[in-house]
Scaffold this active site. Sequence first.
Site, short mmCIF file in Angstrom:
data_model
loop_
_atom_site.label_atom_id
_atom_site.label_comp_id
_atom_site.label_asym_id
_atom_site.label_seq_id
_atom_site.Cartn_x
_atom_site.Cartn_y
_atom_site.Cartn_z
CE LYS A 155 -3.74 1.99 2.85
NZ LYS A 155 -4.60 1.74 4.04
CB SER B 296 -7.83 3.36 3.01
OG SER B 296 -6.98 2.81 4.00
CB SER C 241 -8.11 0.66 5.96
OG SER C 241 -8.92 1.80 6.01
#
Lengths: 470, 67
Positions: free
Chosen positions: A81, A156, A180
């Site tokens: 990420k 996310s 997330s």
Amino acid sequence: MTPDLHFLTIAEASSLIRAKKLSPVELTRAYIERVKKLDGRLNSFILLMEDSALAAAAAAEAEIAGGKYRGPLHGIPIGLKDIYNTAGVATTAHSALFKDHVPEEDAVTVKKLRDAGATIIGKLSTHEFATGGPSFDLPWPPARNPWNLDHIPGGSSSGSGAAVAAGLCTGAMGTDTGGSIRWPAAMCGIAGHKPTYGLVSRRGILPLAFSLDHGGPMCWTAEDCALMMQVLAGHDPLDPGSADVPVPDFAAALGGSIKGLRIGIVRHFHETDLPADAQTAAAFDASIQVLMSLGATTHEITLSPLQHYADVCNLISRSEAFAIHERYITKTPELYGELARHRIMAGAFMRGSDYVNAQRHRARLVKEMAKAFETVDIVATPGWHQAAPPFGADAMIRGPIMTQVFNVTGSPALSVCDGFSANGLPLSLQLAGRPFQDAAVLQVGDAFEKATNYRSVRPEFAKSLAIAAE
Amino acid sequence: MMSDFEARMAALGLKLPAAEIPKLEAIVKDLERASAFVRSVERSYLEEPSTVIRLAPVTTDTNQRKG
């Protein structure tokens, strides 16, 4: 190279690599080609690190050929990420504000992955600064759900969920402040593990809310999450939230019987606090039956309403996020996307006493959860109350969600796929455990996955495009 | 004419396009409802938050010599 090679789990690929039946270079090259072919529609990568990934894979191959096998992540392509700092490589947080941000050091977890021989294949899409999304007003488009490109992949850690599900990397790192890791895992039909707070270092991960942030693995299976946790877990004396506790043998805990395991069902969470849709509720009930068939027993428990967890989580996360972003968002608000701009600015309006009282209430919720875990070993809930909605239907989460509970309490929590909706989108089961009993949570997730056949189904998106590409 | 909410924004140093202000205001209202909840909870004067610091003892050379 067969198309199925892209869908090898970490456990499968590492077994082949260790036996020298699979070349890390061949595996990495195959993923790189696949990203180039497929990600133009999925948008799960912000940066494909082709040259450095191939160099790392070649180094892994040479080491293994020379008899130095580092472990199950050696030669395995892992995506990050794009809020994990990477030395010399931009870490953008998917934001115009940080598009030129090039850290000098790797995050601690990235260094651990490299030391374990993993190949860092690229930086993955995220909701901006892990809070605002999905957004179309950022320098890069939002990731899409490989099960249906018109639907959101959750967030996310959206790119991480999408890339793993589509077979664009073997595993990925996500972060989880209110869900997330587990939300995109749920929407994309993969396994995502939020470790116990303090078990995995957060140092070098761009923060959203210090007291709620967790870094953790996102993989096709719970078993793979366990293999990654073995590398990721461990005390970091320079992370103030890090706990100095022994690291268990996560893999050794897998495969054992769960006979006699006591599962707590918090029925009010998904029946009244946040009513799950009929398919989600049915899948949850069926999942509990599966666990009971493996010897577990169920116990109805009552906790505080979901809204209380949401209130505490939101007050803390918005306040801490604004503290981090104030100097930037007051000077250059135009460098944020609209959703992140609003969510972060909202924290400016909170009173200090409200933040402290949220932290006081949090302590009460932690105590309540500990009490519940005196009578059960695992708490089970749906991972999300519905399958992935289409883009535009639910851009901003404003109500309570199932995942925030375990950010507030810091408990380990895992999302696994527990079926599919009528329109072919994944459904999910969330399993949570006592602090630092991550291995037990992963064991139950692994047992569930192996007792069901949901791991044998991959997104048609990936299949159809791969066939078309060939 | 500036609304009360816009005045609060200005006092906090926040700037937004006019069209976005109602969206921010909606999120702030959610947080104010959450704030009202945590204020309303009866609690002991002594109740501690979860953010207290936990210090670990440090072993120094001096301490080791004393030991």
